[in-house]
Design a protein around this motif. Structure first.
Motif, mmCIF file in Angstrom:
data_model
loop_
_atom_site.group_PDB
_atom_site.id
_atom_site.type_symbol
_atom_site.label_atom_id
_atom_site.label_comp_id
_atom_site.label_asym_id
_atom_site.label_seq_id
_atom_site.Cartn_x
_atom_site.Cartn_y
_atom_site.Cartn_z
ATOM 1 N N LEU A 1 -15.742 35.547 13.227
ATOM 2 C CA LEU A 1 -16.090 34.240 12.666
ATOM 3 C C LEU A 1 -17.308 33.625 13.348
ATOM 4 C CD1 LEU A 1 -15.158 32.503 10.434
ATOM 5 C CD2 LEU A 1 -13.639 31.303 11.982
ATOM 6 N N GLY B 1 -19.874 23.924 -0.844
ATOM 7 C CA GLY B 1 -19.337 24.712 0.269
ATOM 8 C C GLY B 1 -18.468 23.869 1.177
ATOM 9 N N THR C 1 -22.512 27.795 3.831
ATOM 10 C CA THR C 1 -21.902 26.529 4.233
ATOM 11 C C THR C 1 -20.403 26.695 4.396
ATOM 12 O OG1 THR C 1 -23.504 25.636 2.681
ATOM 13 C CG2 THR C 1 -22.072 24.084 3.787
ATOM 14 N N LEU C 2 -19.817 27.449 3.447
ATOM 15 C CA LEU C 2 -18.370 27.664 3.505
ATOM 16 C C LEU C 2 -17.976 28.325 4.823
ATOM 17 C CD1 LEU C 2 -15.766 27.432 1.867
ATOM 18 C CD2 LEU C 2 -16.160 29.748 1.057
ATOM 19 N N VAL C 3 -18.761 29.332 5.225
ATOM 20 C CA VAL C 3 -18.453 30.027 6.482
ATOM 21 C C VAL C 3 -18.457 29.046 7.651
ATOM 22 C CG1 VAL C 3 -19.364 31.663 8.148
ATOM 23 C CG2 VAL C 3 -19.262 32.276 5.740
ATOM 24 N N VAL C 4 -19.498 28.196 7.690
ATOM 25 C CA VAL C 4 -19.614 27.243 8.800
ATOM 26 C C VAL C 4 -18.440 26.265 8.774
ATOM 27 C CG1 VAL C 4 -21.023 25.407 9.774
ATOM 28 C CG2 VAL C 4 -22.111 27.453 8.862
ATOM 29 N N VAL C 5 -18.127 25.761 7.579
ATOM 30 C CA VAL C 5 -17.045 24.776 7.486
ATOM 31 C C VAL C 5 -15.706 25.411 7.834
ATOM 32 C CG1 VAL C 5 -15.795 23.286 5.902
ATOM 33 C CG2 VAL C 5 -18.270 23.349 5.839
ATOM 34 N N VAL C 6 -15.510 26.636 7.362
ATOM 35 C CA VAL C 6 -14.246 27.319 7.679
ATOM 36 C C VAL C 6 -14.097 27.476 9.179
ATOM 37 C CG1 VAL C 6 -13.110 29.558 7.573
ATOM 38 C CG2 VAL C 6 -13.931 28.505 5.492
ATOM 39 N N ALA C 7 -15.207 27.846 9.836
ATOM 40 C CA ALA C 7 -15.140 27.996 11.295
ATOM 41 C C ALA C 7 -14.770 26.675 11.948
ATOM 42 C CB ALA C 7 -16.484 28.495 11.824
#
Lengths: 110, 288
Positions: A29, A10, B66-72
C-alpha cells in the motif's frame, strides 16, 4: 474540470466504500501510494509544460505501481522487503519533490 | 570544441560526463519528469497531429490514483486507534493487576496481624502459653519481623568524593561493620532503612551495593538498636572499626558513628521459612 471531478470521485469512493485492503496486499500500500502520487505530480507538471500525453500518463501510473510492487514482492521473498520499499520511497520521493518544485516554479514563477 | 549549454542524459553527447559514475542522483533530479512525455510530444510534433487527450482514460487514472491515496489514509486511520487501543488495554491490565497484588498484600498483612492476635489470645489463658508468647516475641524480634524502636548506635559509611580519588565503599566493608555491630550486642540492625534479618544478604552488583536485592546508594547509614554505651565501646574497640578508620584516612572514605537516643527500625520483609529435616538414620546393625 474532468480531473477535479475524478479527484472528487476517488475521494468519495474511498470514503464511502471504506474498502479494506487484504492483509497480503498491505505491505504494497505505501509503495502504491508513493507511485500514485509520483504519477499525479508528473502528469500535472507535463500538463503545465504543455507536453501532457494521456497514454504516457496512464502507462506511467500503472507501470510504476506494478514495478514498485513487484520489487517489494521480490524483496519480501529475499528477506530485504523493508529495505527495498525504503529505497523505492526515497527514489520516488525525490522525483515527487523535483516535480513539485518544477510545478511551483511554473505556477508562481519563483 | 563547443560547450554543451545544458548537459542532459537524454541527449547523448560524444564526451563522457565527468560525474558519470555518480549519475544516479543527477538523473533523479533532471529526469524527474517521465522522459516519455517529452518523447510523446516530440513524436506528435513530428507527425504534425494535434490530438485531444482521451479524457475518460485520464479521469479514470486520476480517480484510481486518488482512490489509492484515500484508501491508504482510511486504512491508517482505521488501524491506528486499534494499536492505541491494544496498548492502553495492556496498560490498564497492568494497572489492574498491580492493584490486585497490592490488595492481596494488604489482605496478607491484616490476616497475619489477626492470626498473631488470635494466637496471643489463645496462649494467654495458661501460664505455659504466656511463656510461649514471650518466646515467640523474642524469636520474632531476632527474626526482624517486628518494627522496633529504642536507643542505639548510628554508623555512617560514605564513598570518597570525586576530588578525593573517588574511592567507594565495598560490600565487604558494609558486611564487616554489620557483623561487628551484631557482635557488639546489637539487637536489630537496618541499613538505609532496610531491616536486616537472619536471611539478609549484603552484596555488590556493579556499582551498587544490594541489601536484600534492593540497591542502596552512599552514604550508608547503619542503625543498630541495643545498649548504646556498650555497643559504642565494643564497636569502637573492634578490629573492623580500626580498619575502617585506616581506610577512611587512606582513601578519604567517610566513617563515623554516634549514639542515638531513639531509633525506629521497620520490620523486615516476611521471611521464607526453611525447615531442616533430619537425615533418616539407617537401622543400627548388631552392636550389642
Amino acid at each position: 474540470m474532468i480531473v477535479l471531478l475524478a479527484v472528487a470521485m476517488g475521494v468519495s469512493l474511498g470514503l464511502v466504500l471504506q474498502p479494506t485492503v487484504p492483509l497480503d496486499l498491505q505491505p504494497y500500500l505505501p509503495i502504491a501510494v508513493v507511485a500514485a502520487l509520483d504519477a499525479l505530480f508528473g502528469g500535472v507538471r507535463a500538463w503545465l509544460e504543455a507536453i501532457f500525453d494521456d497514454r504516457v500518463f496512464v502507462i506511467s501510473f500503472v507501470g510504476n505501481v506494478l514495478v514498485a510492487s513487484l520489487i517489494v514482492y521480490v524483496g519480501d521473498k529475499l528477506g530485504v522487503g523493508g529495505q527495498l520499499s525504503t529505497s523505492i520511497v526515497v527514489v520516488l520521493g525525490i522525483r515527487i519533490f523535483s516535480n513539485a518544485a518544477a510545478i511551483r516554479r511554473r505556477v508562481f514563477r519563483a | 570544441m563547443t560547450t554543451v549549454s545544458e548537459p542532459s542524459r537524454s541527449v547523448p553527447t560524444g564526451t563522457k560526463r565527468p560525474d558519470a559514475s555518480m549519475s544516479l542522483l543527477v538523473d533523479l533530479s533532471t529526469d524527474a519528469l517521465d522522459p516519455g512525455y517529452a518523447a510523446a510530444a516530440a513524436r506528435k510534433r513530428a507527425a504534425g497531429v494535434e490530438d485531444r487527450p482521451r479524457w475518460a482514460l485520464v479521469g479514470a487514472t486520476v480517480a484510481a490514483a486518488t482512490l489509492v491515496v484515500v484508501v491508504a489514509a482510511v486504512q491508517t486511520r482505521a488501524s491506528a486507534p486499534s494499536a492505541a487501543r491494544s496498548r492502553s488495554a495492556l496498560v490498564a491490565a497492568v494497572g489492574r493487576q498491580s492493584a490486585t497484588v497490592g490488595r492481596l498484600e494488604r489482605t496478607i498483612a491484616t490476616l497475619s496481624a489477626e492470626q498473631a492476635a488470635l494466637r496471643d489470645a489463645s496462649l494467654a489463658s495458661s501460664s505455659a502459653g504466656a511463656a510461649l508468647t514471650r518466646r515467640i516475641a523474642a524469636a520474632e524480634l531476632a527474626l526482624g519481623n517486628l518494627r522496633v524502636t529504642g536507643p542505639g548506635l548510628r554508623v555512617t559509611l560514605g564513598d570518597a568524593g570525586s576530588g578525593n580519588g573517588g574511592s567507594r565503599v565495598q560490600d565487604r566493608q558494609l558486611q564487616d561493620v554489620v557483623n561487628a555491630l551484631w557482635s557488639a550486642g546489637a539487637e536489630a540492625i537496618a541499613v538505609n532503612g532496610q531491616r536486616l534479618s537472619a536471611q539478609s544478604a549484603i552484596r555488590q552488583a556493579g556499582d551498587a551495593i544490594l541489601v536484600d536485592f534492593r540497591p542502596l546508594v552512599s552514604p550508608y547509614v547503619v542503625t543498630a538498636i541495643g545498649p548504646p554505651v556498650d555497643i559504642e565501646t565494643k564497636f569502637g574497640a573492634s578490629g573492623t572499626a580500626s580498619r575502617m578508620r585506616g581506610l577512611a584516612q587512606l582513601y578519604g572514605l567517610r566513617f563515623d558513628y554516634a549514639r542515638a537516643g531513639r531509633l525506629t527500625l521497620p520490620a523486615a520483609p516476611d521471611a521464607t521459612l526453611h525447615y531442616a529435616r533430619p537425615v533418616p538414620v539407617p537401622a543400627p546393625r548388631g552392636r550389642s
